[in-house]
Motif scaffolding. Structure first.
Motif, PDB file in Angstrom:
ATOM      1  N   ASP A 121      -1.099 -10.546  15.037  1.00 34.94           N
ATOM      2  CA  ASP A 121      -1.269  -9.185  15.555  1.00 34.94           C
ATOM      3  C   ASP A 121      -0.975  -8.176  14.440  1.00 34.94           C
ATOM      4  O   ASP A 121       0.160  -8.013  14.026  1.00 34.94           O
ATOM      5  N   SER A 141      -2.018  -4.892  14.741  1.00 32.60           N
ATOM      6  CA  SER A 141      -2.415  -3.617  15.341  1.00 32.60           C
ATOM      7  C   SER A 141      -1.475  -2.470  14.982  1.00 32.60           C
ATOM      8  O   SER A 141      -1.832  -1.306  15.140  1.00 32.60           O
ATOM      9  N   ASP A 142      -0.244  -2.780  14.536  1.00 33.16           N
ATOM     10  CA  ASP A 142       0.711  -1.745  14.139  1.00 33.16           C
ATOM     11  C   ASP A 142       0.833  -1.761  12.619  1.00 33.16           C
ATOM     12  O   ASP A 142       1.598  -2.552  12.057  1.00 33.16           O
TER      13      ASP A 142
END
Length: 660
Positions: A577, A579-580
């Motif tokens: 992940d 996404s940040d």
């Protein structure tokens, strides 16, 4: 055979909607009415006589003290819901509360936390949700009766004269969105969930409406877009008659409810299903008493605390959408202003909970114990949110609050100040102020910002003050001189540097000793289990290197580490992940993912969250630490405070940090 021996009900606030509940309660299979409470004794007595209640109480407190009452139905004005839900939960009563559960997501969060902590069931009284027609409709959606769900159109409006009653009172959170807009919003939410697990809260809310000068929404409509692609159009009003409607459109047809919200308990309900290429299908259901059904749902929820029809997550999501709708059209009540008094959620003075686990330390110059965990005041955007978060932290034993001149353009200081003043706890709390942030890091700006901070905070002094940044271009003695001046004037009790190097602190303290000045006694740099590859902001300093740790241990300087939980790394980091971007940039490394793996292993053994293990690592250093935490919800506060119960051996501390 119907039995009424299962749950004994009390009604709090016998208004018009309470009359409907009392009238249908005899049709439930689980409950009977035993008591009613009103602030008007005669009104309570008349209501009790009419509906066969055994006792009438002249106060809500008396009802909650009644040992013969198992559950309460709360039908007071919206602004009183949170207070009485919390009070009822603390009295050990199960709660069925009229919609909306509270006027804001923050107060809804507080109500839910009270139910969770006291082990009682809490259910938001969307009575229509329990009627067989909606149960059937959602089943049709799940089974694909009209194909893939694409859109919901729902509305609930009526017209009344603006006579100054509850609906037109800003103090009582009047207006259409909270009163009846919650019906179409909740319906769209339930349909979205039935249509796809990834629905969640809307990703977009666009709205228009008519708002009075005092903040009351008379008529409003909104377009919602959910995460699974479904859209909805909802409308409501209290000054405009519009036919009640609830229609679901799918790729193969539609489902329509001619009478979606209020169905005569003695009449059948009708569902219309129109599928492309087929004749209109009319489904007729047996008469049902919706209020009795929601009472039975609460009775069934007593073991788990939640009813599957309207979970706590549902109530939070619906409350959030209603707030977004009101925000989008500019509907604002006076009590929502930053300058308003902090709302009293639980009633009465704040009190430390019996199960509070907070521990405390000492800081030279501060004449109060300092809680080992510090509430970061930088995530609260409304006075209601601030009040809920700060009340909860205080009642869990926390007494130290950190904020800064620049946070939210001054809003964070203003909210903390309002809370401290409203609650009357100035001498019980430790207030940390910060200023002199780049590009205003100079002695003159420091003084100007400190005086402005004290005014916003509504205090005469800060217990601790940190320079938010250092400016090496200015001789350190100039900073010591101005800080010493404020120290001797009583405006600060202790001061230090945030994002200062230990070498610069040493230089400042040498100057202070040589010139008879007060020196730096505290430090606030980045520190945590996760090693930052790169710090989030320019000009920041960390204290995770061996030299800094040795300095802290040698000098005994208390460290107030920020990002002590690595900005959520231990709760949501995943190599897959990305996404940040900030989380990836600052913390994604092989070493940190190994630290995460080890924290998770220990967390599983200790039955806590990995964030609690990471925080325990910070707390159990060989030098004094007071980690700053930045929770946005009371759940995040609760899981963080679990770190105080996690005891790590020196070997486990080294193992977590990959030193063994």
């Amino acid at each position: 055979m119907t039995s009424h021996s299962d749950i004994r009900w009390g009604i709090l606030a016998p208004g018009s909607i309470a009359r409907r509940f009392a009238g249908q309660l005899p049709r439930s299979v689980s409950g009977r009415l035993v008591a009613v409470a009103s602030r008007d004794a005669r009104r309570a007595e008349a209501f009790a006589e009419e509906f066969g209640a055994e006792r009438a109480h002249a106060s809500y407190e008396a009802l909650l003290d009644d040992p013969e009452v198992d559950a309460v139905y709360i039908a007071s004005p919206h602004t009183h819901h949170a207070q009485w839900v919390v009070a009822a939960a603390r009295a050990g009563k199960h709660v069925l509360c009229e919609k909306p559960l509270t006027p804001s997501p923050s107060l809804t969060m507080a109500a839910i936390e009270a139910a969770r902590e006291n082990g009682v069931a809490l259910l938001e009284a969307f009575m229509y949700r329990f009627h067989p027609q909606v149960v059937r409709v959602l089943a049709l959606v799940r089974t694909g009766a009209i194909g893939e769900v694409e859109h919901v159109d729902a509305g609930f409006s009526f017209s009344v004269a603006p006579n100054g009653g509850r609906l037109f009172s800003p103090e009582l959170a009047g207006g259409g969105i909270l009163d009846v807009g919650c019906y179409p919003v909740s319906f769209a939410h339930f349909v979205a969930l039935a249509a796809g697990e990834d629905a969640g809260a809307p990703v977009r809310v666009a709205a228009r409406g008519t708002v009075t000068p005092n903040g009351i929404d008379e008529w409003a409509s909104a377009s919602l877009e959910f995460g699974n692609g479904m859209t909805a159009h909802v409308s409501c009003g209290i000054r405009n008659r519009d036919a009640a409607r609830a229609r679901i459109y799918g790729s193969r047809g539609y489902i329509s409810l001619p009478s979606p919200w209020v169905v005569d308990p003695d009449s059948p309900a009708v569902i219309e299903v129109g599928v492309v290429g087929e004749e209109l299908q009319t489904i007729e259901l047996e008469p049902a008493a919706a209020y009795a059904l929601e009472a039975d749902a609460l009775a069934a929820a007593r073991k788990t605390g939640q009813a599957p029809e309207v979970t706590w997550a549902d109530s939070l999501a619906i409350s959030t959408i209603l707030q977004q709708w009101r925000d989008a059209i500019g509907a604002r009540y006076p009590h929502e202003a930053p300058t308003a008094s902090a709302p009293v959620v639980a009633g009465g003075p704040l009190r430390r909970r019996q199960n509070a686990v907070m521990s405390y330390g000492a800081v030279n110059g501060v004449d109060k114990p300092v809680s080992r965990l510090v509430m970061g005041c930088d995530n609260q955007r409304t006075i209601a949110h601030a009040a809920v978060m700060f009340d909860d932290f205080f009642e869990r034993g926390g007494n130290t609050f950190d904020t800064a001149w620049q946070y939210g353009g001054g809003l964070m200081e203003q909210l903390l100040g309002r809370w401290v003043s409203t609650r009357g706890v100035r001498e019980e709390v430790v207030v940390i102020a910060k200023g002199a942030h780049t590009p205003h890091c100079d002695p003159e700006s420091l003084t100007r910002e400190l005086l402005e901070s004290l005014e916003r905070l509504e205090v005469e002094y800060a217990d601790m003050y940190f320079m938010h940044r250092d400016n090496p271009d200015i001789p350190v003695g100039e900073f010591v001189d101005v800080l010493d001046e404020h120290y001797r004037a009583g405006r600060v009790r202790a001061f230090g540097g945030s994002n200062w190097t230990t070498a610069r602190i040493d230089e400042a303290n040498r100057y202070a000793r040589e010139n008879g000045k007060q020196g730096f006694t505290i430090l606030s740099n980045h520190f945590g289990l996760a090693q930052a590859i790169e710090l989030p902001w320019k000009g920041c300093q960390h204290a995770t290197d061996p030299e800094s740790k040795a300095w802290l241990e040698r000098t005994g300087t208390p460290l107030f580490p920020w990002s002590s939980q690595a900005r959520g790394f231990f709760s949501r980091a995943d190599p897959e992940d990305t996404s940040d971007p900030q989380l990836v940039r600052c913390y994604y490394s092989d070493g940190n993912f190994e630290r995460l793996r080890r924290a998770r292993a220990l967390a599983s053994e200790r039955r806590v969250e990995p964030t609690a293990v990471a925080l325990a690592y910070v707390l159990q250093q060989p030098f004094p630490t007071f980690p700053l935490i930045g929770p946005r919800t009371v759940t995040e506060t609760r899981t963080s405070l679990a770190a105080l119960d996690v005891v790590l051996t020196p070997e486990e501390v080294r193992w977590l940090d990959l030193r063994d």
